[in-house]
Enzyme design. Sequence first.
Site, PDB file in Angstrom:
ATOM      1  N   PRO A   2       0.824  -1.224   0.000  1.00  0.00           N
ATOM      2  CA  PRO A   2       0.000   0.000   0.000  1.00  0.00           C
ATOM      3  C   PRO A   2       0.854   1.268   0.000  1.00  0.00           C
ATOM      4  O   PRO A   2       1.752   1.414   0.815  1.00  0.00           O
ATOM      5  CB  PRO A   2      -0.794  -0.109   1.307  1.00  0.00           C
ATOM      6  CG  PRO A   2      -0.648  -1.513   1.770  1.00  0.00           C
ATOM      7  CD  PRO A   2       0.645  -2.020   1.207  1.00  0.00           C
ATOM      8  N   GLU A   3       0.590   2.131  -0.960  1.00  0.00           N
ATOM      9  CA  GLU A   3       1.202   3.454  -0.962  1.00  0.00           C
ATOM     10  C   GLU A   3       0.087   4.466  -0.677  1.00  0.00           C
ATOM     11  O   GLU A   3      -1.019   4.089  -0.328  1.00  0.00           O
ATOM     12  CB  GLU A   3       1.905   3.722  -2.301  1.00  0.00           C
ATOM     13  CG  GLU A   3       3.122   2.808  -2.503  1.00  0.00           C
ATOM     14  CD  GLU A   3       3.994   3.217  -3.676  1.00  0.00           C
ATOM     15  OE1 GLU A   3       4.043   4.413  -4.001  1.00  0.00           O
ATOM     16  OE2 GLU A   3       4.641   2.332  -4.264  1.00  0.00           O
ATOM     17  N   LYS A  59       1.425   7.454   4.437  1.00  0.00           N
ATOM     18  CA  LYS A  59       0.880   6.098   4.481  1.00  0.00           C
ATOM     19  C   LYS A  59       0.325   5.749   5.859  1.00  0.00           C
ATOM     20  O   LYS A  59       0.068   4.587   6.141  1.00  0.00           O
ATOM     21  CB  LYS A  59       1.972   5.091   4.111  1.00  0.00           C
ATOM     22  CG  LYS A  59       2.615   5.343   2.740  1.00  0.00           C
ATOM     23  CD  LYS A  59       3.663   4.281   2.456  1.00  0.00           C
ATOM     24  CE  LYS A  59       4.686   4.770   1.465  1.00  0.00           C
ATOM     25  NZ  LYS A  59       5.757   3.804   1.232  1.00  0.00           N
ATOM     26  N   ARG A 249      15.946  -0.426  -4.867  1.00  0.00           N
ATOM     27  CA  ARG A 249      14.612  -0.835  -5.305  1.00  0.00           C
ATOM     28  C   ARG A 249      14.575  -1.012  -6.817  1.00  0.00           C
ATOM     29  O   ARG A 249      15.203  -0.253  -7.555  1.00  0.00           O
ATOM     30  CB  ARG A 249      13.567   0.225  -4.896  1.00  0.00           C
ATOM     31  CG  ARG A 249      13.523   0.497  -3.401  1.00  0.00           C
ATOM     32  CD  ARG A 249      13.071  -0.720  -2.613  1.00  0.00           C
ATOM     33  NE  ARG A 249      11.724  -1.126  -2.974  1.00  0.00           N
ATOM     34  CZ  ARG A 249      10.608  -0.625  -2.420  1.00  0.00           C
ATOM     35  NH1 ARG A 249      10.696   0.283  -1.492  1.00  0.00           N
ATOM     36  NH2 ARG A 249       9.431  -1.048  -2.818  1.00  0.00           N
TER      37      ARG A 249
END
Length: 260
Positions: A2-3, A59, A249
């Site tokens: 979830p962002e 978030k 990433r």
Amino acid sequence: MPELPEVEIYSRYFRRHGLRQKIAAVRVRDERVLGDIRPDRLVRDLRGRAFRDVRRHGKHLFADAGGTWLHLHFGMTGDLAAYREDEPRFARVIFDFANGMHLAFEDMRLFGVVDLTSDPDRFIAEHGLGPDPLDPTFKLADFRRLLERRKGAVKSLLMSQEIIAGIGNLYADEILFQTSIHPRRPVDRIDRDEARAVLHAMRKILREVIARHEAGREVPGSYLLNHREAGARCPRCGGTVVRSVVFGRTTYHCGRHQRA
Ligand SMILES: [Zn+2]
């Protein structure tokens, strides 16, 4: 994972299903999602109260229980589920409301957090979180100040929660794709117009994805989000999508139109 747009959707879901109902009980199914709080304290502090409002910062989600705030972070697989009878499989903490409904914090992989905090503003300050990009009081001048005297790749800056709260790997790539900036471009080589474009794209993308999520629709085909694959064709210029690693990433960018 979830962002910001996903957490915004959870926040709206909480608002629809979790407010203004007396909390009859709180059940902790798995203590591993609890932050610094003991299960009996969580139960004692919330029982008999009602959630009155919800607020999101980056978030993080906060629900006002009058005198204390529930704090939720969704980690990798966190989610919310309101139900009457069938308890979700990965329910870790369950709020039982007096009207017979339940709200479960689900989290298969247990990287999420359920906690209490006395004050979200203090939490945000103590954790050094940057501004939320959708906060209307956050202006271009503030954003440009955040970029000043910074070094390193622009992608890592966008992903730093202490600079801007809520942007993760996927949306950092998307913002740079849509503004034609290479993810490794040093921050001190982002000019004034580009800073403006980045902030504008950030907000446009986040708002559009939230609206699409809310309507149950896919994100536009012109987004890099739908083309995150090495060798894919860029939907904007027909160039080739390149995979690399930035800031640890997996990163995708167009090898043709994103300028270093
Ligand atoms: Zn391209």
